[in-house]
Design a protein around this motif. Sequence first.
Motif, PDB file in Angstrom:
ATOM      1  N   SER A  90       0.895  -1.109  -0.012  1.00  0.00           N
ATOM      2  CA  SER A  90       0.062   0.216  -0.051  1.00  0.00           C
ATOM      3  C   SER A  90       0.728   1.356  -0.150  1.00  0.00           C
ATOM      4  CB  SER A  90      -0.883   0.038   1.265  1.00  0.00           C
ATOM      5  OG  SER A  90      -0.278   0.046   2.215  1.00  0.00           O
ATOM      6  N   GLY A  91       2.350   1.118   0.065  1.00  0.00           N
ATOM      7  CA  GLY A  91       3.078   2.246   0.004  1.00  0.00           C
ATOM      8  C   GLY A  91       3.195   3.162   1.339  1.00  0.00           C
ATOM      9  N   HIS A  92       2.962   2.264   2.404  1.00  0.00           N
ATOM     10  CA  HIS A  92       2.934   3.021   3.849  1.00  0.00           C
ATOM     11  C   HIS A  92       4.431   3.027   4.371  1.00  0.00           C
ATOM     12  CE1 HIS A  92      -1.317   3.037   3.706  1.00  0.00           C
ATOM     13  NE2 HIS A  92      -1.351   4.186   4.511  1.00  0.00           N
ATOM     14  N   GLY A  93       5.217   2.376   3.762  1.00  0.00           N
ATOM     15  CA  GLY A  93       6.395   2.125   4.249  1.00  0.00           C
ATOM     16  C   GLY A  93       6.736   0.983   5.451  1.00  0.00           C
ATOM     17  N   GLN A  94       5.810   0.065   5.446  1.00  0.00           N
ATOM     18  CA  GLN A  94       5.791  -1.355   6.487  1.00  0.00           C
ATOM     19  C   GLN A  94       6.323  -2.356   5.806  1.00  0.00           C
ATOM     20  OE1 GLN A  94       5.325  -0.102   9.640  1.00  0.00           O
ATOM     21  NE2 GLN A  94       5.085   1.929   8.871  1.00  0.00           N
ATOM     22  N   GLY A  95       6.854  -2.380   4.922  1.00  0.00           N
ATOM     23  CA  GLY A  95       7.607  -3.706   4.208  1.00  0.00           C
ATOM     24  C   GLY A  95       8.419  -4.673   4.974  1.00  0.00           C
ATOM     25  N   ILE A  96       8.730  -5.818   4.524  1.00  0.00           N
ATOM     26  CA  ILE A  96       9.461  -6.718   5.228  1.00  0.00           C
ATOM     27  C   ILE A  96      10.724  -6.315   5.594  1.00  0.00           C
ATOM     28  CG2 ILE A  96      10.235  -7.960   3.333  1.00  0.00           C
ATOM     29  CD1 ILE A  96       8.663  -9.712   6.341  1.00  0.00           C
ATOM     30  N   VAL A  97      11.498  -5.760   4.612  1.00  0.00           N
ATOM     31  CA  VAL A  97      12.785  -5.412   5.073  1.00  0.00           C
ATOM     32  C   VAL A  97      12.666  -4.316   6.322  1.00  0.00           C
ATOM     33  CG1 VAL A  97      14.829  -4.072   4.467  1.00  0.00           C
ATOM     34  CG2 VAL A  97      13.521  -5.771   2.824  1.00  0.00           C
ATOM     35  N   PRO A  98      11.974  -3.260   6.419  1.00  0.00           N
ATOM     36  CA  PRO A  98      11.984  -2.689   7.717  1.00  0.00           C
ATOM     37  C   PRO A  98      11.232  -3.182   8.981  1.00  0.00           C
ATOM     38  CG  PRO A  98      10.844  -1.179   5.829  1.00  0.00           C
ATOM     39  CD  PRO A  98      11.027  -2.584   5.182  1.00  0.00           C
ATOM     40  N   PRO A 106       9.806   6.475   4.009  1.00  0.00           N
ATOM     41  CA  PRO A 106       8.481   7.718   4.538  1.00  0.00           C
ATOM     42  C   PRO A 106       7.276   6.960   3.728  1.00  0.00           C
ATOM     43  CG  PRO A 106      10.017   8.602   2.947  1.00  0.00           C
ATOM     44  CD  PRO A 106      10.719   7.235   3.245  1.00  0.00           C
ATOM     45  N   SER A 107       6.119   7.130   4.332  1.00  0.00           N
ATOM     46  CA  SER A 107       5.073   6.832   3.586  1.00  0.00           C
ATOM     47  C   SER A 107       4.624   7.570   2.607  1.00  0.00           C
ATOM     48  CB  SER A 107       3.553   6.759   4.538  1.00  0.00           C
ATOM     49  OG  SER A 107       2.568   6.707   3.832  1.00  0.00           O
ATOM     50  N   PHE A 108       4.245   7.006   1.349  1.00  0.00           N
ATOM     51  CA  PHE A 108       3.975   7.558  -0.046  1.00  0.00           C
ATOM     52  C   PHE A 108       2.752   8.596   0.339  1.00  0.00           C
ATOM     53  CE2 PHE A 108       5.902   4.187  -2.240  1.00  0.00           C
ATOM     54  CZ  PHE A 108       7.008   4.848  -2.607  1.00  0.00           C
ATOM     55  N   HIS A 109       2.167   8.538   1.343  1.00  0.00           N
ATOM     56  CA  HIS A 109       0.814   9.294   1.600  1.00  0.00           C
ATOM     57  C   HIS A 109       0.809  10.249   2.580  1.00  0.00           C
ATOM     58  CE1 HIS A 109      -0.721   5.536  -0.276  1.00  0.00           C
ATOM     59  NE2 HIS A 109      -0.072   5.105   0.474  1.00  0.00           N
ATOM     60  N   ILE A 110       2.281  10.552   2.846  1.00  0.00           N
ATOM     61  CA  ILE A 110       2.531  12.048   3.600  1.00  0.00           C
ATOM     62  C   ILE A 110       2.295  13.202   2.651  1.00  0.00           C
ATOM     63  CG2 ILE A 110       3.882  11.026   5.553  1.00  0.00           C
ATOM     64  CD1 ILE A 110       6.327  12.080   3.948  1.00  0.00           C
ATOM     65  N   GLN A 155      -1.542   6.641  -3.884  1.00  0.00           N
ATOM     66  CA  GLN A 155      -1.898   7.744  -3.199  1.00  0.00           C
ATOM     67  C   GLN A 155      -3.264   8.071  -3.322  1.00  0.00           C
ATOM     68  OE1 GLN A 155       1.147  10.530  -4.813  1.00  0.00           O
ATOM     69  NE2 GLN A 155       2.256  10.243  -3.195  1.00  0.00           N
ATOM     70  N   LEU A 156      -3.934   8.116  -4.700  1.00  0.00           N
ATOM     71  CA  LEU A 156      -5.219   8.562  -4.673  1.00  0.00           C
ATOM     72  C   LEU A 156      -6.070   7.449  -4.202  1.00  0.00           C
ATOM     73  CD1 LEU A 156      -7.194  10.289  -6.181  1.00  0.00           C
ATOM     74  CD2 LEU A 156      -7.344   8.790  -8.018  1.00  0.00           C
ATOM     75  N   SER A 157      -5.740   6.312  -4.173  1.00  0.00           N
ATOM     76  CA  SER A 157      -6.620   5.172  -3.524  1.00  0.00           C
ATOM     77  C   SER A 157      -6.707   5.478  -2.050  1.00  0.00           C
ATOM     78  CB  SER A 157      -6.124   3.751  -3.870  1.00  0.00           C
ATOM     79  OG  SER A 157      -4.944   3.619  -2.975  1.00  0.00           O
ATOM     80  N   GLN A 158      -5.640   5.996  -1.412  1.00  0.00           N
ATOM     81  CA  GLN A 158      -5.663   6.070  -0.039  1.00  0.00           C
ATOM     82  C   GLN A 158      -6.489   7.524   0.595  1.00  0.00           C
ATOM     83  OE1 GLN A 158      -4.835   3.471   2.248  1.00  0.00           O
ATOM     84  NE2 GLN A 158      -4.688   2.437   0.459  1.00  0.00           N
ATOM     85  N   ASP A 159      -6.647   8.502  -0.496  1.00  0.00           N
ATOM     86  CA  ASP A 159      -7.051   9.819  -0.051  1.00  0.00           C
ATOM     87  C   ASP A 159      -8.028  10.305  -0.907  1.00  0.00           C
ATOM     88  OD1 ASP A 159      -7.123  11.698   1.851  1.00  0.00           O
ATOM     89  OD2 ASP A 159      -5.582  13.089   0.424  1.00  0.00           O
ATOM     90  N   ALA A 160      -8.742   9.397  -1.925  1.00  0.00           N
ATOM     91  CA  ALA A 160      -9.407   9.955  -2.699  1.00  0.00           C
ATOM     92  C   ALA A 160     -11.059  10.357  -1.933  1.00  0.00           C
ATOM     93  CB  ALA A 160     -10.198   8.877  -3.626  1.00  0.00           C
TER      94      ALA A 160
END
Length: 178
Positions: A90-98, A106-110, A155-160
């Motif tokens: 979803s682009g929030h920066g919470q992937g398996i590597v971190p 950073p989240s793509f939604h900031i 980004q649009l999907s999270q804040d439309a």
Amino acid sequence: MNSAFAIVAMLLAAVSSCDQMRHQPRYDSEERSTLFANGMSLQASPDGTIARDDPAQRQALRERPAMTGELLARGRERFGIYCTPCHDLSGHGQGIVPSRGFPHPPSFHIDRLRNAPSSYFVDVITNGHGVMYSYADRVSPADRWAIAAYIRALQLSQDAPASALSAADRTKLEGGGR
């Protein structure tokens, strides 16, 4: 005493062998060689090799492609391959590597990234940023633009705004059309 002697002997052996690397045989680029079947030391680049400063690649980075369904589909595929390990689906920066101790991206939604031009994402993929290294050798310029387009879709999907939805979709959103 024996362990101290062994350590000193190993250090002396290591130091004396360091100079050996400076005197290794080498070939000049146009020099004949018995190493290869064609007798030359300089070999042709493999098919498909592209120079880092290739004009076509630079031009592809400057020209933003038109937004199409195919571009978004390609961006989704490439995002899934290269970006989700750190940025998550979803682009929030919470992937398996971190999640395993690497710094969170950073989240793509900031707001800062929502307001950044799409070329910013292409530039980050090309040159890296912070602890993210460059993906220029892995992701083609066209795919960098496709990923940037897909990030915009995320980004649009999270804040439309709900007003952008059809009446049927708004009803589903409000829980009336399960």
